[in-house]
Design an enzyme around this catalytic site. Structure first.
Site, mmCIF file in Angstrom:
data_model
loop_
_atom_site.group_PDB
_atom_site.id
_atom_site.type_symbol
_atom_site.label_atom_id
_atom_site.label_comp_id
_atom_site.label_asym_id
_atom_site.label_seq_id
_atom_site.Cartn_x
_atom_site.Cartn_y
_atom_site.Cartn_z
ATOM 1 N N GLY A 12 43.071 32.989 38.810
ATOM 2 C CA GLY A 12 43.507 34.296 39.337
ATOM 3 C C GLY A 12 44.661 34.113 40.295
ATOM 4 N N ALA A 13 45.488 33.089 40.015
ATOM 5 C CA ALA A 13 46.485 32.628 40.989
ATOM 6 C C ALA A 13 47.590 33.649 41.248
ATOM 7 C CB ALA A 13 47.082 31.300 40.516
ATOM 8 N N GLY A 15 47.009 36.849 41.551
ATOM 9 C CA GLY A 15 46.397 38.051 42.135
ATOM 10 C C GLY A 15 46.623 38.116 43.633
ATOM 11 N N GLY A 18 45.097 35.162 45.523
ATOM 12 C CA GLY A 18 45.943 34.008 45.209
ATOM 13 C C GLY A 18 47.189 33.976 46.084
ATOM 14 N N ARG A 95 35.808 45.926 38.452
ATOM 15 C CA ARG A 95 35.133 47.054 37.815
ATOM 16 C C ARG A 95 36.161 48.141 37.479
ATOM 17 N NH1 ARG A 95 29.674 49.734 39.280
ATOM 18 N NH2 ARG A 95 29.631 48.388 41.075
ATOM 19 N N VAL A 132 34.791 32.737 44.208
ATOM 20 C CA VAL A 132 35.172 33.878 45.053
ATOM 21 C C VAL A 132 35.045 35.178 44.248
ATOM 22 C CG1 VAL A 132 37.086 34.927 46.348
ATOM 23 C CG2 VAL A 132 36.743 32.444 46.414
ATOM 24 N N ASN A 134 34.031 38.249 42.164
ATOM 25 C CA ASN A 134 32.739 38.969 42.182
ATOM 26 C C ASN A 134 32.196 39.250 40.802
ATOM 27 O OD1 ASN A 134 32.062 39.312 44.913
ATOM 28 N ND2 ASN A 134 33.722 40.810 45.152
ATOM 29 N N ASP A 162 31.460 37.147 54.767
ATOM 30 C CA ASP A 162 30.379 37.867 55.447
ATOM 31 C C ASP A 162 30.085 37.197 56.801
ATOM 32 O OD1 ASP A 162 29.257 39.470 52.854
ATOM 33 O OD2 ASP A 162 29.801 37.431 52.334
ATOM 34 N N HIS A 190 26.437 37.857 48.211
ATOM 35 C CA HIS A 190 27.656 38.466 48.750
ATOM 36 C C HIS A 190 27.726 39.899 48.232
ATOM 37 C CE1 HIS A 190 31.636 39.412 50.013
ATOM 38 N NE2 HIS A 190 31.990 39.666 48.772
HETATM 39 N N1 NAI Z 1 33.424 36.600 47.606
HETATM 40 C C1 NAI Z 1 34.133 37.359 48.421
HETATM 41 O O1 NAI Z 1 33.895 37.374 49.637
HETATM 42 C C2 NAI Z 1 35.255 38.225 47.922
HETATM 43 C C3 NAI Z 1 35.505 38.322 46.581
HETATM 44 N N2 NAI Z 1 36.532 39.101 46.118
HETATM 45 C C4 NAI Z 1 36.729 39.121 44.678
HETATM 46 O O2 NAI Z 1 37.769 38.200 44.331
HETATM 47 C C5 NAI Z 1 38.297 38.551 43.058
HETATM 48 C C6 NAI Z 1 39.819 38.518 43.076
HETATM 49 O O3 NAI Z 1 40.316 39.499 43.949
HETATM 50 P P1 NAI Z 1 41.880 39.849 43.995
HETATM 51 O O4 NAI Z 1 42.708 38.622 44.071
HETATM 52 O O5 NAI Z 1 42.024 40.890 45.021
HETATM 53 O O6 NAI Z 1 42.036 40.501 42.554
HETATM 54 P P2 NAI Z 1 43.379 40.746 41.736
HETATM 55 O O7 NAI Z 1 43.020 41.714 40.656
HETATM 56 O O8 NAI Z 1 44.535 41.017 42.625
HETATM 57 O O9 NAI Z 1 43.648 39.322 41.077
HETATM 58 C C7 NAI Z 1 42.771 38.743 40.169
HETATM 59 C C8 NAI Z 1 43.600 37.887 39.243
HETATM 60 O O10 NAI Z 1 42.710 37.183 38.407
HETATM 61 C C9 NAI Z 1 43.281 37.103 37.129
HETATM 62 N N3 NAI Z 1 42.207 36.817 36.181
HETATM 63 C C10 NAI Z 1 41.317 37.677 35.612
HETATM 64 N N4 NAI Z 1 40.541 37.031 34.755
HETATM 65 C C11 NAI Z 1 40.927 35.741 34.764
HETATM 66 C C12 NAI Z 1 40.511 34.595 34.061
HETATM 67 N N5 NAI Z 1 39.528 34.645 33.155
HETATM 68 N N6 NAI Z 1 41.133 33.426 34.331
HETATM 69 C C13 NAI Z 1 42.127 33.368 35.219
HETATM 70 N N7 NAI Z 1 42.585 34.424 35.897
HETATM 71 C C14 NAI Z 1 41.989 35.596 35.688
HETATM 72 C C15 NAI Z 1 43.961 38.452 36.937
HETATM 73 O O11 NAI Z 1 44.969 38.392 35.948
HETATM 74 C C16 NAI Z 1 44.533 38.702 38.339
HETATM 75 O O12 NAI Z 1 45.852 38.213 38.467
HETATM 76 C C17 NAI Z 1 37.697 39.926 42.737
HETATM 77 O O13 NAI Z 1 36.587 39.725 41.885
HETATM 78 C C18 NAI Z 1 37.222 40.417 44.087
HETATM 79 O O14 NAI Z 1 36.182 41.359 43.961
HETATM 80 C C19 NAI Z 1 37.336 39.783 46.969
HETATM 81 C C20 NAI Z 1 37.135 39.714 48.327
HETATM 82 C C21 NAI Z 1 36.060 38.950 48.879
HETATM 83 O O1 OAA Z 2 34.092 44.604 48.211
HETATM 84 C C1 OAA Z 2 34.921 44.152 47.415
HETATM 85 O O2 OAA Z 2 35.186 44.634 46.298
HETATM 86 C C2 OAA Z 2 35.642 42.885 47.787
HETATM 87 C C3 OAA Z 2 34.717 42.009 48.491
HETATM 88 O O3 OAA Z 2 33.914 41.332 47.901
HETATM 89 C C4 OAA Z 2 34.693 42.055 49.948
HETATM 90 O O4 OAA Z 2 35.644 42.519 50.581
HETATM 91 O O5 OAA Z 2 33.690 41.598 50.509
#
Ligand code: NAI
Ligand code: OAA
Length: 329
Positions: A12-13, A15, A18, A95, A132, A134, A162, A190
């Protein structure tokens, strides 16, 4: 002479996360200011995503980071994970409109099954994996189950955001520096069901629970604020947390690799059966890290309120696991 470079994969580099993460890894904030890195970046095989990734790599070039030895772009996970010692699995499917939670789980199960298999095939046997994307705990569980030749302990889910959110809320409540808080724990998933537990926490050596002395604030303000913080950020920014998520990912891996000096941090790790959490469940627990390994903080007392909260978040994880079980056969 400089150390041999460590290969780090980031999915997801291109995104949001990233973009907030790669520059900090390349500047040495994750693995140390004396540790050269090679970045192996994975994006979906889509022209727009690959082009965006090239743009991010051009910017990385333009930083002339002394520690960034080289970098490559990939659309195939087996190539992206070749010989990596650290893998940050950030990319996942968000989603979409009208999508049910079960649909989301199923789409991501496909991604993390494929990536788990690719890690199993191509990564270094000591690879440290942080999920990371979700739903992070269940995605990490799926990747772990899909990589039978790698030690299960190598797979972790990100609860550090968290943990950091809880630290910050407590410091604000007490009007004291965040850096002075020790021994905070976050249990479970999470998700809004996570249980941030400050019963053991101290600040400047004093008990945080005694200083706050307000069970209603804990139940009605603190826990909902930390649990719903992700939604609050989306509401305010129109986008989900990215810089704070990237920061938490850096904290998680840095502490795992370089150690915590006895300090407690929270990691989602496969349960060893302690605290009444079934073995293998990817569950947030307090840990300390030393010599590249994490160690659970053991034998903490669990009171009735904590048991209820820990079981509630466990129930959600079991439901998520059951919803994808048929895809893991
Ligand atoms: N665990 C945590 O505390 C947190 C988790 N997240 C989650 O992190 C994830 C990424 O968030 P963002 O960077 O904001 O999303 P984003 O949508 O900006 O970027 C995600 C990127 O992943 C790429 N991607 C999708 N499927 C892929 C695959 N199979 N292989 C490689 N790349 C792929 C997409 O093309 C996109 O560029 C989301 O699921 C978000 O909910 C976000 C904040 C906190
Ligand atoms: O809530 C979301 O979709 C992103 C996330 O995981 C967070 O900020 O904790």
């Amino acid at each position: 002479m400089s150390k041999p470079a460590v290969r780090v994969a980031v999915t997801g580099a291109a995104g949001q996360i990233g973009y907030a993460l790669l520059f900090r890894i390349a500047s040495g904030e994750m693995l140390g200011k004396d540790q050269p890195v090679i970045l192996q970046l994975l994006e979906i095989p889509d022209e727009k995503a690959q082009k965006a990734l090239k743009g991010v790599m051009m910017e990385l070039d333009d930083c002339a980071f002394p520690l960034l030895q080289s970098m490559t772009a990939h659309s195939d996970p087996v190539e992206a994970f070749k010989d990596v010692e650290v893998a940050l699995l950030v990319g996942s499917r968000p989603r979409g409109p009208g999508m049910e939670r079960a649909d989301l789980l199923a789409v991501n199960a496909a991604i993390f099954t494929a990536q788990g298999k690719a890690l199993n095939q191509a990564a270094k046997r000591n690879v440290k994996v942080l999920v990371v994307g979700n739903p992070a705990n269940t995605n990490a569980y799926i990747a772990m189950k899909s990589a039978p030749d790698l030690p299960a302990k190598n797979f972790t889910a990100m609860l550090r955001l968290d943990h950091n959110r809880a630290l910050s809320q407590l410091a604000t409540k007490m009007g004291k520096p965040v850096a002075d808080i020790q021994k905070l724990a976050v249990w479970g998933n999470h998700s809004p069901t996570m249980y941030a537990d400050y019963r053991f926490a101290t600040i400047g050596g004093q008990s945080v629970e005694k200083l706050i002395n307000d069970a209603a604030w804990n139940r009605d303000v603190f826990l909902p604020t930390v649990g719903k913080r992700g939604a609050a950020i989306i509401e305010a920014r129109g986008l989900s947390s990215a810089a704070s998520a990237a920061n938490a990912a850096i904290d998680h891996i840095r502490d795992w690799v370089l150690g915590t000096n006895g300090k407690w941090v929270t990691m989602g790790v496969p349960s060893d059966g302690s605290y009444g959490i079934p073995e293998g469940t990817m569950y947030g627990v307090p840990v300390t890290c030393e010599g590249g390994e994490y160690h659970r903080v053991k034998d903490l007392a669990v009171d009735a309120f904590s048991r209820e909260r820990m079981d509630l978040t466990l129930k959600e994880l079991i439901e998520e696991r059951d919803a994808v079980a048929h895809l893991l056969k």
